[in-house]
Design an enzyme around this catalytic site. Sequence first.
Site, PDB file in Angstrom:
ATOM      1  N   GLY A  32       0.828  -1.199   0.000  1.00  0.00           N
ATOM      2  CA  GLY A  32       0.000   0.000   0.000  1.00  0.00           C
ATOM      3  C   GLY A  32       0.859   1.243   0.000  1.00  0.00           C
ATOM      4  O   GLY A  32       0.988   1.927  -1.012  1.00  0.00           O
ATOM      5  N   TRP A  35      -8.675  -2.879  -2.620  1.00  0.00           N
ATOM      6  CA  TRP A  35      -9.338  -1.676  -2.101  1.00  0.00           C
ATOM      7  C   TRP A  35      -9.527  -0.633  -3.207  1.00  0.00           C
ATOM      8  O   TRP A  35      -9.190   0.527  -3.052  1.00  0.00           O
ATOM      9  CB  TRP A  35      -8.555  -1.078  -0.922  1.00  0.00           C
ATOM     10  CG  TRP A  35      -8.367  -2.036   0.203  1.00  0.00           C
ATOM     11  CD1 TRP A  35      -7.188  -2.580   0.639  1.00  0.00           C
ATOM     12  CD2 TRP A  35      -9.393  -2.591   1.037  1.00  0.00           C
ATOM     13  NE1 TRP A  35      -7.416  -3.441   1.679  1.00  0.00           N
ATOM     14  CE2 TRP A  35      -8.760  -3.469   1.954  1.00  0.00           C
ATOM     15  CE3 TRP A  35     -10.775  -2.440   1.087  1.00  0.00           C
ATOM     16  CZ2 TRP A  35      -9.470  -4.179   2.906  1.00  0.00           C
ATOM     17  CZ3 TRP A  35     -11.476  -3.150   2.044  1.00  0.00           C
ATOM     18  CH2 TRP A  35     -10.835  -3.991   2.939  1.00  0.00           C
ATOM     19  N   ILE A  36     -10.110  -1.078  -4.313  1.00  0.00           N
ATOM     20  CA  ILE A  36     -10.248  -0.233  -5.496  1.00  0.00           C
ATOM     21  C   ILE A  36     -11.678   0.291  -5.591  1.00  0.00           C
ATOM     22  O   ILE A  36     -12.624  -0.471  -5.862  1.00  0.00           O
ATOM     23  CB  ILE A  36      -9.863  -1.001  -6.772  1.00  0.00           C
ATOM     24  CG1 ILE A  36      -8.481  -1.657  -6.625  1.00  0.00           C
ATOM     25  CG2 ILE A  36      -9.921  -0.075  -7.978  1.00  0.00           C
ATOM     26  CD1 ILE A  36      -7.356  -0.682  -6.310  1.00  0.00           C
ATOM     27  N   GLU A  65      -5.036   6.906   0.161  1.00  0.00           N
ATOM     28  CA  GLU A  65      -4.273   7.931  -0.565  1.00  0.00           C
ATOM     29  C   GLU A  65      -3.236   8.616   0.333  1.00  0.00           C
ATOM     30  O   GLU A  65      -3.051   9.825   0.308  1.00  0.00           O
ATOM     31  CB  GLU A  65      -5.216   8.928  -1.225  1.00  0.00           C
ATOM     32  CG  GLU A  65      -6.109   8.235  -2.255  1.00  0.00           C
ATOM     33  CD  GLU A  65      -6.968   9.172  -3.050  1.00  0.00           C
ATOM     34  OE1 GLU A  65      -6.547  10.310  -3.283  1.00  0.00           O
ATOM     35  OE2 GLU A  65      -8.066   8.750  -3.454  1.00  0.00           O
TER      36      GLU A  65
END
Length: 398
Positions: free
Chosen positions: A151, A176-177, A377
Amino acid sequence: MSASARTPLPPFDPADPLGIDDLLDPEDLAIRDTVRSWAADRVLPHIAGWYEKGELPGIRELARELGSLGALGMSLEGYGCAGATSVQYGLACLELEAADSGIRSLVSVQGSLAMYAVHRFGSEEQKRRWLPGMAAGEIIGCFGLTEPDHGSDPASMRTYAKKDGTDWVLSGRKMWITNGSVAGVAVVWAQTDDGIRGFVVPTDTPGFSAPEIKRKWSLRASVTSELVMDEVRLPADAVLPEAVGLKGPLSCLSHARYGIVWGAMGAARSSFDAAVEYARTREQFGRPIGGFQLTQAKLADMAVELHKGILLAHHLGRRLDAGRLRPEQVSFGKLNNVREAIEICRTSRTILGANGISLEYPVMRHATNLESVLTYEGTVEMHQLVLGKALTGLDAFR
């Protein structure tokens, strides 16, 4: 006598205590109000039920409506995109996340990740093929960077694309899209013999699948998926020609993080507004709890952090519009605003007491959503290290 002495002061506005609206022009306000009205009509009446059931029904219709508003790829130029300013895009993100983080995530991933990647790094043919449909919401996009085992360290990704004649053969997994299982196109980043490259992958390509991830306790009104690429064969022109190395995907993430700086303040504002209204009407010991000093101290502290965060977002937006926004400044905004938004939600929950955990109010929903926003992010730690390196000149990542 000074002009300020002659001009009467405007009344204090509890909804805008710093007068930040004075920094916005009529077009900014019109866009903000349009998105706010859409969210109030199309999302707020249903969002508690969607969240409780863990679904986002009608996502394709919602995407088309958002496309009609010009909210998809909002600050991009040409190819059917609205060409709005960065501040206008930020205002839209704030209003969308005031409804729910999942709705803002749909827009962020579509515009700031998938569309931005094609717009910034794609060929003219790729732009013409994909961007108009994505801007209209007719095609939903997703962005495949994070992997099950990688990640915060995307340079170690295992997804690999190898050349086979003029074709590419893509294999690997992404995790995790957002938008994955409803997307018509995926921007997937992979290792190659020449470094990390981006690929534009139609999701109906043989070997590509996107099983949806269930049993989430955050971002429940959002489609989250795994991407599985099992020897997906792509033509030579599937590669993004202008992106080589990590700089490509990281620049996309920086663009999306900017939207989060605004969006988190939308979730905070919604929770704060709920707390203020509750404090005005909830009575204990013979009067509204908003009349007690401890409650007012909480409300004052929340208001300070909320509007400081909005002012920070506005400042970063003006810098982005001027071409002067640095990635470190985006990290500054994401780190501060998401962290403060979570604290505002938690404090709002204390004012609402037991009612704060009910879906009759938005507070707990926003709080749990922001737990995801906090780490996607770029985790807190990664943004702290970005700023630490900028402040000291010393790299502490490894």
